[in-house]
Scaffold this motif. Structure first.
Motif, mmCIF file in Angstrom:
data_model
loop_
_atom_site.group_PDB
_atom_site.id
_atom_site.type_symbol
_atom_site.label_atom_id
_atom_site.label_comp_id
_atom_site.label_asym_id
_atom_site.label_seq_id
_atom_site.Cartn_x
_atom_site.Cartn_y
_atom_site.Cartn_z
ATOM 1 N N HIS A 1 21.975 34.520 36.448
ATOM 2 C CA HIS A 1 22.423 33.751 37.617
ATOM 3 C C HIS A 1 22.560 34.683 38.827
ATOM 4 C CE1 HIS A 1 23.314 30.550 34.784
ATOM 5 N NE2 HIS A 1 23.997 31.415 34.067
ATOM 6 N N PRO A 2 21.439 35.161 39.375
ATOM 7 C CA PRO A 2 21.504 36.178 40.432
ATOM 8 C C PRO A 2 22.197 35.721 41.718
ATOM 9 C CG PRO A 2 19.239 35.466 40.047
ATOM 10 C CD PRO A 2 20.074 34.814 39.017
ATOM 11 N N ASP A 3 22.063 34.461 42.098
ATOM 12 C CA ASP A 3 22.685 34.008 43.340
ATOM 13 C C ASP A 3 24.204 34.047 43.247
ATOM 14 O OD1 ASP A 3 20.220 33.628 44.511
ATOM 15 O OD2 ASP A 3 20.085 31.536 43.824
ATOM 16 N N GLU A 4 24.746 33.546 42.149
ATOM 17 C CA GLU A 4 26.190 33.579 41.955
ATOM 18 C C GLU A 4 26.690 35.017 41.811
ATOM 19 O OE1 GLU A 4 24.122 31.672 40.234
ATOM 20 O OE2 GLU A 4 24.790 29.601 40.424
ATOM 21 N N ALA A 5 25.875 35.861 41.183
ATOM 22 C CA ALA A 5 26.264 37.254 40.969
ATOM 23 C C ALA A 5 26.418 37.993 42.288
ATOM 24 C CB ALA A 5 25.234 37.952 40.094
ATOM 25 N N ARG A 6 25.546 37.734 43.253
ATOM 26 C CA ARG A 6 25.654 38.408 44.556
ATOM 27 C C ARG A 6 26.967 38.050 45.234
ATOM 28 N NH1 ARG A 6 20.156 36.765 45.402
ATOM 29 N NH2 ARG A 6 18.842 38.455 44.693
ATOM 30 N N ILE A 7 27.369 36.801 45.121
ATOM 31 C CA ILE A 7 28.605 36.358 45.761
ATOM 32 C C ILE A 7 29.810 37.047 45.121
ATOM 33 C CG2 ILE A 7 30.112 34.358 46.124
ATOM 34 C CD1 ILE A 7 27.484 32.662 46.202
ATOM 35 N N MET A 8 29.835 37.094 43.797
ATOM 36 C CA MET A 8 30.980 37.670 43.100
ATOM 37 C C MET A 8 30.970 39.190 43.075
ATOM 38 S SD MET A 8 31.908 35.194 39.951
ATOM 39 C CE MET A 8 33.200 36.330 39.523
ATOM 40 N N SER A 9 29.805 39.805 43.181
ATOM 41 C CA SER A 9 29.723 41.247 42.996
ATOM 42 C C SER A 9 30.529 42.034 44.015
ATOM 43 C CB SER A 9 28.273 41.709 42.992
ATOM 44 O OG SER A 9 27.703 41.569 44.271
ATOM 45 N N LYS A 10 30.599 41.571 45.244
ATOM 46 C CA LYS A 10 31.364 42.310 46.249
ATOM 47 C C LYS A 10 32.826 42.424 45.840
ATOM 48 C CE LYS A 10 28.392 41.188 50.118
ATOM 49 N NZ LYS A 10 28.266 40.561 51.415
ATOM 50 N N THR A 11 33.401 41.335 45.389
ATOM 51 C CA THR A 11 34.802 41.348 44.960
ATOM 52 C C THR A 11 34.976 42.175 43.698
ATOM 53 O OG1 THR A 11 35.093 39.153 45.886
ATOM 54 C CG2 THR A 11 36.754 39.896 44.325
ATOM 55 N N LEU A 12 34.124 41.940 42.717
ATOM 56 C CA LEU A 12 34.248 42.648 41.446
ATOM 57 C C LEU A 12 34.057 44.145 41.603
ATOM 58 C CD1 LEU A 12 32.311 40.194 39.108
ATOM 59 C CD2 LEU A 12 34.767 40.563 39.210
ATOM 60 N N VAL A 13 33.041 44.528 42.351
ATOM 61 C CA VAL A 13 32.761 45.952 42.543
ATOM 62 C C VAL A 13 33.929 46.640 43.244
ATOM 63 C CG1 VAL A 13 31.279 47.577 43.785
ATOM 64 C CG2 VAL A 13 30.263 45.747 42.442
ATOM 65 N N GLY A 14 34.489 45.995 44.254
ATOM 66 C CA GLY A 14 35.623 46.582 44.966
ATOM 67 C C GLY A 14 36.831 46.769 44.070
ATOM 68 N N GLN A 15 37.126 45.758 43.265
ATOM 69 C CA GLN A 15 38.267 45.837 42.353
ATOM 70 C C GLN A 15 38.044 46.928 41.295
ATOM 71 O OE1 GLN A 15 41.149 44.124 42.361
ATOM 72 N NE2 GLN A 15 40.650 42.938 44.153
ATOM 73 N N PHE A 16 36.860 46.953 40.716
ATOM 74 C CA PHE A 16 36.583 47.926 39.666
ATOM 75 C C PHE A 16 36.530 49.343 40.228
ATOM 76 C CE2 PHE A 16 33.793 49.922 36.365
ATOM 77 C CZ PHE A 16 34.730 49.874 35.345
ATOM 78 N N ARG A 17 36.050 49.490 41.450
ATOM 79 C CA ARG A 17 35.997 50.806 42.073
ATOM 80 C C ARG A 17 37.397 51.410 42.193
ATOM 81 N NH1 ARG A 17 32.492 52.269 47.271
ATOM 82 N NH2 ARG A 17 30.969 52.051 45.637
ATOM 83 N N VAL A 18 38.358 50.598 42.576
ATOM 84 C CA VAL A 18 39.744 51.074 42.675
ATOM 85 C C VAL A 18 40.242 51.523 41.298
ATOM 86 C CG1 VAL A 18 42.116 50.362 43.166
ATOM 87 C CG2 VAL A 18 40.281 49.696 44.710
ATOM 88 N N LEU A 19 39.975 50.719 40.272
ATOM 89 C CA LEU A 19 40.391 51.099 38.916
ATOM 90 C C LEU A 19 39.737 52.394 38.464
ATOM 91 C CD1 LEU A 19 40.421 47.716 36.956
ATOM 92 C CD2 LEU A 19 42.357 49.186 37.475
ATOM 93 N N VAL A 20 38.451 52.554 38.745
ATOM 94 C CA VAL A 20 37.748 53.780 38.357
ATOM 95 C C VAL A 20 38.313 54.976 39.106
ATOM 96 C CG1 VAL A 20 35.518 54.982 38.450
ATOM 97 C CG2 VAL A 20 35.637 52.634 37.626
ATOM 98 N N ASP A 21 38.555 54.836 40.395
ATOM 99 C CA ASP A 21 39.112 55.948 41.173
ATOM 100 C C ASP A 21 40.473 56.379 40.638
ATOM 101 O OD1 ASP A 21 36.865 55.943 42.770
ATOM 102 O OD2 ASP A 21 37.818 54.898 44.442
ATOM 103 N N ILE A 22 41.334 55.415 40.357
ATOM 104 C CA ILE A 22 42.653 55.734 39.802
ATOM 105 C C ILE A 22 42.496 56.369 38.428
ATOM 106 C CG2 ILE A 22 44.799 54.717 38.918
ATOM 107 C CD1 ILE A 22 44.563 52.651 41.223
ATOM 108 N N SER A 23 41.604 55.825 37.622
ATOM 109 C CA SER A 23 41.379 56.379 36.285
ATOM 110 C C SER A 23 40.902 57.823 36.347
ATOM 111 C CB SER A 23 40.361 55.532 35.518
ATOM 112 O OG SER A 23 40.871 54.264 35.248
ATOM 113 N N ILE A 24 39.983 58.118 37.242
ATOM 114 C CA ILE A 24 39.476 59.491 37.352
ATOM 115 C C ILE A 24 40.600 60.447 37.750
ATOM 116 C CG2 ILE A 24 37.986 61.011 38.723
ATOM 117 C CD1 ILE A 24 35.903 58.752 38.709
ATOM 118 N N ILE A 25 41.403 60.064 38.711
ATOM 119 C CA ILE A 25 42.521 60.925 39.139
ATOM 120 C C ILE A 25 43.483 61.159 37.984
ATOM 121 C CG2 ILE A 25 44.555 61.027 40.634
ATOM 122 C CD1 ILE A 25 42.797 59.484 42.737
#
Length: 166
Positions: A40-64
């Motif tokens: 479902h690529p169209d729906e994925a593009r819409i959700m990816s911005k939110t998901l990527v941002g949220q996961f990026r924060v978790l990864v950054d905190i995890s790395i630290i």
């Protein structure tokens, strides 16, 4: 249980929890989100911005947290004088794989930022060289290295416990 024991228990818990969040999230991405996005690529593009941002924060905190707690754990174990060369070699391999994972995260972030304007369609590459590259780099590489780091953590714990009882 002494105050020092409680401190190291908390350090170990933070270290393991951060690793589980990061690697678990990476595996979830590979096995659940990416296949769903392919269907479902169209729906994925819409959700990816939110998901990527949220996961990026978790990864950054995890790395630290992983770097801080891993340094404390390594210093604690290396400074007691009980461990042997097999522990040191295993720890070195774990550190190298961890650094590899951190570098892969940075590479994927740079690649995503550069490619976003050009991604109109998703192209599937099926040649063997691309498949091998995907195995060791990108999110696959992060998940595989993370699983190996978890294995090495168990080996290190076993080696350390063997020196205490041996």
């Amino acid at each position: 249980m002494s105050l020092g024991d409680v401190f190291f228990l908390i350090v170990r818990w933070l270290h393991l929890s951060s690793a589980a969040v990061w690697i678990g999230g990476s595996i979830f991405y590979l096995l659940v989100l990416r296949p769903a996005a392919d269907r479902h690529p169209d729906e994925a593009r819409i959700m990816s911005k939110t998901l990527v941002g949220q996961f990026r924060v978790l990864v950054d905190i995890s790395i630290i947290v992983l770097v801080a707690t891993g340094s404390i754990e390594a210093f604690n174990r290396l400074s007691d004088g009980l461990i042997g060369p097999d522990y040191v070699i295993t720890l070195a391999v774990k550190v190298v794989l961890s650094v590899w994972m951190f570098l892969l995260v940075q590479q994927e972030r740079r690649r995503a930022v550069m490619l976003i304007p050009y991604l109109k369609k998703q192209y599937k590459h099926r040649d063997p060289a691309h498949m091998i590259r995907n195995l060791f780099f990108g999110y696959n590489g992060i998940a595989i290295a993370g699983a190996l780091v978890f294995l090495l953590s168990d080996i290190l714990r076993s080696l350390y416990e063997a020196t205490l009882t041996g």
